[in-house]
Scaffold this motif. Sequence first.
Motif, PDB file in Angstrom:
ATOM      1  N   ASN A  87       6.347  51.473 -42.563  1.00 17.33           N
ATOM      2  CA  ASN A  87       7.763  51.770 -42.723  1.00 17.33           C
ATOM      3  C   ASN A  87       8.599  50.520 -42.398  1.00 17.33           C
ATOM      4  N   PRO A  88       9.248  49.948 -43.413  1.00 21.39           N
ATOM      5  CA  PRO A  88       9.964  48.676 -43.227  1.00 21.39           C
ATOM      6  C   PRO A  88      11.035  48.761 -42.138  1.00 21.39           C
ATOM      7  N   LYS A  89      11.722  49.878 -42.096  1.00 23.79           N
ATOM      8  CA  LYS A  89      12.766  50.051 -41.084  1.00 23.79           C
ATOM      9  C   LYS A  89      12.155  49.942 -39.689  1.00 23.79           C
ATOM     10  N   GLN A  90      11.029  50.628 -39.551  1.00 26.33           N
ATOM     11  CA  GLN A  90      10.354  50.612 -38.251  1.00 26.33           C
ATOM     12  C   GLN A  90       9.843  49.211 -37.936  1.00 26.33           C
ATOM     13  N   GLU A  91       9.369  48.531 -38.956  1.00 24.51           N
ATOM     14  CA  GLU A  91       8.911  47.165 -38.760  1.00 24.51           C
ATOM     15  C   GLU A  91      10.056  46.310 -38.225  1.00 24.51           C
ATOM     16  N   TYR A  92      11.204  46.481 -38.835  1.00 23.80           N
ATOM     17  CA  TYR A  92      12.371  45.717 -38.400  1.00 23.80           C
ATOM     18  C   TYR A  92      12.697  45.996 -36.924  1.00 23.80           C
ATOM     19  N   GLU A  93      12.699  47.258 -36.585  1.00 22.39           N
ATOM     20  CA  GLU A  93      12.998  47.627 -35.193  1.00 22.39           C
ATOM     21  C   GLU A  93      11.999  47.007 -34.226  1.00 22.39           C
ATOM     22  N   GLN A  94      10.736  47.056 -34.628  1.00 22.00           N
ATOM     23  CA  GLN A  94       9.684  46.525 -33.766  1.00 22.00           C
ATOM     24  C   GLN A  94       9.850  45.015 -33.587  1.00 22.00           C
ATOM     25  N   VAL A  95      10.154  44.346 -34.671  1.00 25.95           N
ATOM     26  CA  VAL A  95      10.352  42.902 -34.591  1.00 25.95           C
ATOM     27  C   VAL A  95      11.498  42.605 -33.628  1.00 25.95           C
ATOM     28  N   ARG A  96      12.540  43.367 -33.756  1.00 29.33           N
ATOM     29  CA  ARG A  96      13.698  43.212 -32.881  1.00 29.33           C
ATOM     30  C   ARG A  96      13.313  43.324 -31.415  1.00 29.33           C
ATOM     31  N   LYS A  97      12.574  44.364 -31.145  1.00 24.52           N
ATOM     32  CA  LYS A  97      12.143  44.594 -29.762  1.00 24.52           C
ATOM     33  C   LYS A  97      11.278  43.459 -29.258  1.00 24.52           C
ATOM     34  N   LEU A  98      10.392  43.012 -30.118  1.00 24.10           N
ATOM     35  CA  LEU A  98       9.507  41.932 -29.715  1.00 24.10           C
ATOM     36  C   LEU A  98      10.313  40.681 -29.388  1.00 24.10           C
ATOM     37  N   ILE A  99      11.321  40.429 -30.181  1.00 24.00           N
ATOM     38  CA  ILE A  99      12.151  39.255 -29.925  1.00 24.00           C
ATOM     39  C   ILE A  99      12.867  39.418 -28.584  1.00 24.00           C
ATOM     40  N   GLU A 100      13.338  40.610 -28.323  1.00 17.85           N
ATOM     41  CA  GLU A 100      13.959  40.860 -27.021  1.00 17.85           C
ATOM     42  C   GLU A 100      12.995  40.575 -25.889  1.00 17.85           C
ATOM     43  N   ARG A 101      11.748  40.906 -26.117  1.00 19.56           N
ATOM     44  CA  ARG A 101      10.734  40.670 -25.091  1.00 19.56           C
ATOM     45  C   ARG A 101      10.424  39.180 -24.976  1.00 19.56           C
ATOM     46  N   GLY A 102      10.984  38.420 -25.872  1.00 15.19           N
ATOM     47  CA  GLY A 102      10.824  36.975 -25.774  1.00 15.19           C
ATOM     48  C   GLY A 102       9.511  36.421 -26.278  1.00 15.19           C
TER      49      GLY A 102
END
Lengths: 340, 340
Positions: free
Chosen positions: B106-121
């Motif tokens: 799910n591309p939307k979910q992928e986007y969210e996950q990427v976002r979170k990962l970036i937040e995690r640094g």
Amino acid sequence: MPKAARNIGLRDVARVAGVSTATVSRAMNNPETVSEELRARIASVVDHLGWVPHGAARALATRRTGTIGAVFPTLTHGDFARAIQALQHELSKSGYTLLLACSEYNPKQEYEQVRKLIERGVDAIVLVGEAHHPDVSGLIQKNNIPHVNTFVYNPETHGTCVGPDNRKALYKLTNYLIELGHRSFGIVAQTAENNDRAQARLDGVRDALAEKSIAIQPRHFAQGHWGINEGRQLFRRILESKPWPTAVLCGNAYLSVGAVLESQAMGIKVPEDMSIVGYDDIEMMSELPVPITTVRVLSDEVGRRTARLLVAKIENKPIGLDLECDAEIVVRKSSGPAKA
Amino acid sequence: MPKAARNIGLRDVARVAGVSTATVSRAMNNPETVSEELRARIASVVDHLGWVPHGAARALATRRTGTIGAVFPTLTHGDFARAIQALQHELSKSGYTLLLACSEYNPKQEYEQVRKLIERGVDAIVLVGEAHHPDVSGLIQKNNIPHVNTFVYNPETHGTCVGPDNRKALYKLTNYLIELGHRSFGIVAQTAENNDRAQARLDGVRDALAEKSIAIQPRHFAQGHWGINEGRQLFRRILESKPWPTAVLCGNAYLSVGAVLESQAMGIKVPEDMSIVGYDDIEMMSELPVPITTVRVLSDEVGRRTARLLVAKIENKPIGLDLECDAEIVVRKSSGPAKA
DNA sequence: TGCTAGTGTGTAACCGGTTACATAACGAAA
DNA sequence: TTTCGTTATGTAACCGGTTACACACTAGCA
């Protein structure tokens, strides 16, 4: 080269919005403590600046990273993969992210991985099974980190494990075969070295057989790694000399698939001449020409409950959760009455 | 309740060892800049106090977390699991840990996950395929994070992807069947929606067929999710009306297993009456009564090279590495000359 | 002897958030 | 009007490492 621009931070947001850093922080983490108006203003500035909070800084200040560490023996086993996926999915609902490591069934490596995860500041740890490197529990205890052992259930250590009772499951499965009239058994097992779950399953079989005073011929007991091909070879080894057992118990899904495929190749009629049963339920098992009787454990359920238990532990909430997962016998065509 | 004791930190180590904090830090990270004697003294104090450096603090100061984020569509696909395991293994050699997330296709979910990962640094990001949510690349670019797309190879985007050339692989496989005399093809495909690799494979088939002016009957084209059972059903749908194709191409390992099992159930002789081929190579495919011809991609190699590429990118080193992974045709019994 | 270069160590200012505590503003109760 | 309580916001000291820079000391050289 121009000096890299300093990243935008919470202070910039505060400055642009004309408020203090504390207010911005509160607007993000405790919105209800900030007035409607400021909240909106801050939100728009955050959006406009494209600010992303810095995880490490937050972790340093709160002493919580929002990450959970997991060490699994392997990812290539379908059940572990499913459990990890469910675990990850459920954790992310509560805002946690999964740090994943692999022990490759090696206790030393498991210990190292746990160590690293602790250095990374995980808020909790997930392991598989209850048998670990002797230093693991000390390490976890000393750092006071919540942890859960998965894929096992042991009433004696209630609250620290989530999964099926492996011993009980195979005890039941063995009795099911005994009731079908089987008295001569073969076992295709995963090596129990460093694998308390495999051991527990063996114990279940042995306990059930012992109650009826049934012994297993040493030559009917084969142990190895896991995999379809391994299953074929171990199965073949058991059938090297007659008389054959009338039922063969496999310690793992892949081993049972291998055993059934090999039995077909050898022209053995299953279940007329021989019953073959497995453990775990991967899609393959119900799709083969002879679908395999097995014990079904819902791995995703294991993953989900593990996630909930962890979150409850981290947040010091009561555990309103059944930690023992069902292990249900699914009867398919590969098992039947013993040949008269 | 007594106030929780402050954790021991680098400052304590410095105090006990009678040196400055800078020296302790240097002794840990750049041992060669500290005199032999101090180094030994510090080491013994660290050991004695059982000090474990605080990851978040270090991350805050160095602006590097030593974690790599990966978002995979699923973990339950054996090839992804193998790649992830190899990726993790190789990364840990260089001191990195894997933060894992799942997009569930799910591309939307992928986007969210990427976002979170970036937040995690995360220091870098791994994705699967080149087709992503439109905002993903912006997000990654804006945060200036090295990233790699796996399981694809595209000469036009060299340096950002590691994997097989999906199109080329199926182009070759199709030509192999054409050379065997096949002119009528069926396709059991994974849906290409949000899946550029599946699409590339379809393109490969179509290109090869187009060159010989071979068309595929619409009723011989079935598309769905993936899985063994799905494969059976799609295969059966293709065979609903005659004439049948003489060769069926499956877009995925599980689909091909399903197709072969269903063909057996239907009494079709493979390969005499029909050839069936797959893509990817899971153990199952070589163990079935009719082993399946397929394209073998070494997923662990994909994982390993991805890891090396990432580390090279993070540390700004040259990439001495072939980014295109082999996709080799493995001929087994399920394919043969077209029926005359 | 004075000067320079090089080595090893210490001081303190970061990194980017959170939060205890202080303060201001306002309405209600006395 | 004064006083108290409540709520909204600001100030600044953390969290625990890293590292630029300053400094002291030694050796080498003119």
